[in-house]
Design an enzyme around this catalytic site. Structure first.
Site, PDB file in Angstrom:
ATOM      1  N   LYS A  86     -30.853 -15.999 -44.607  1.00 49.65           N
ATOM      2  CA  LYS A  86     -29.817 -16.249 -45.613  1.00 49.65           C
ATOM      3  C   LYS A  86     -28.553 -16.727 -44.914  1.00 49.65           C
ATOM      4  O   LYS A  86     -27.996 -16.034 -44.050  1.00 49.65           O
ATOM      5  CB  LYS A  86     -29.518 -14.968 -46.395  1.00 49.65           C
ATOM      6  CG  LYS A  86     -30.638 -14.588 -47.350  1.00 49.65           C
ATOM      7  CD  LYS A  86     -30.317 -13.311 -48.094  1.00 49.65           C
ATOM      8  CE  LYS A  86     -29.295 -13.491 -49.183  1.00 49.65           C
ATOM      9  NZ  LYS A  86     -29.057 -12.215 -49.921  1.00 49.65           N
TER      10      LYS A  86
HETATM   11  O1  G3P Z   1     -27.698 -11.169 -52.587  1.00 54.34           O
HETATM   12  C1  G3P Z   1     -26.512 -11.404 -53.287  1.00 54.34           C
HETATM   13  C2  G3P Z   1     -26.338 -10.433 -54.340  1.00 54.34           C
HETATM   14  O2  G3P Z   1     -26.944  -9.265 -53.886  1.00 54.34           O
HETATM   15  C3  G3P Z   1     -24.936 -10.109 -54.730  1.00 54.34           C
HETATM   16  O3  G3P Z   1     -25.045  -9.087 -55.653  1.00 54.34           O
HETATM   17  O4  G3P Z   1     -24.388  -7.116 -56.890  1.00 54.34           O
HETATM   18  O5  G3P Z   1     -23.152  -7.721 -54.820  1.00 54.34           O
HETATM   19  O6  G3P Z   1     -22.879  -9.090 -56.883  1.00 54.34           O
HETATM   20  P1  G3P Z   1     -23.790  -8.201 -56.077  1.00 54.34           P
END
Ligand code: G3P
Length: 222
Positions: A86
């Site tokens: 990533k």
């Molecule tokens: O992988 C990216 C994603 O996990 C972001 O999620 O919940 O931190 O907005 P969040």
């Protein structure tokens, strides 16, 4: 749509892999922290063992292109060459994506908050684009318009890039991302569980069991 779990709490990951039709696990440094992981190498190997031949996405931390490439090498040595690296979709990340693709590595372009970023990551050859649905919503960006535009570009160009929608806080966001054209979604364990948590479902199943018992005087099919 295909599904992954966006989580690193080992018990939740294991349970979700045994329950849901998942093709893999995605992580980022924040998810590893929330997962309570303290030994990067050991814990990442454990996640790889849980995922088996499924996809594992692991994020670099370096802010510069060369550092990202070094970290990508380390990750691939640690948990396998098929691991998706990533890379944040930044000015440093785009060259890293192109060089990793030239080496035959698999790449997920992450931290996508705009159509423009996604178009660039597709042009850089990323295998997956990770638009952050809830974070865009919080920033007054329409995540579904972004997903639709990226899907149109992918289909028009005929490239193999797939949209891996991420950052979900509720089930409706997942189904809306699917309707907008996301190929895949990566979802935290709590929202994954919520996808099956309608009370009507359990009531319906209970009623079927009771009716079978009443009709055949048996709890189930022998
Ligand atoms: O992988 C990216 C994603 O996990 C972001 O999620 O919940 O931190 O907005 P969040």
């Amino acid at each position: 749509m295909q599904f992954l779990i966006d989580d690193a709490r080992l018990d939740r990951v294991e349970r979700a892999l045994n329950t849901f039709p998942l093709i893999g696990v995605t992580t980022n440094p924040s998810i590893l922290k929330v997962g309570g992981l303290t030994d990067f190498e050991r814990d990442l190997r454990t996640i790889r063992e849980l995922v088996g031949d499924g996809d594992l996405h692991v994020q670099v931390v370096a802010r510069d292109t060369e550092g990202m490439l070094r970290e990508a090498d380390t990750i691939r040595e640690l948990v396998g060459e098929s691991t998706l690296i990533k890379i944040p979709t930044t000015a440093a990340g785009l060259p890293a994506m192109r060089r990793l693709k030239a080496q035959g590595a698999r790449v997920t372009a992450t931290a996508i908050y705009s159509t423009a970023q996604g178009l660039l990551a597709t042009a850089a050859g990323a295998d997956y684009l990770a638009p952050y649905v809830n974070r865009m919503y919080n920033a007054d960006v329409d995540p579904y318009a972004v997903i639709r535009a990226l899907r149109q570009d992918i289909d028009r160009e005929g490239v193999p890039t797939r949209i891996l929608a991420a950052s979900f806080k509720n089930v409706k966001q997942v189904t809306d991302a699917a309707a907008a054209g996301a190929h895949t979604a990566t979802i935290g364990a709590d929202v994954l569980d919520a996808m099956l948590a309608l009370p009507q479902v359990e009531s319906a199943v209970d009623a079927f069991a009771a009716d079978f018992q009443a009709a055949f005087s048996a709890p189930g099919i022998a």
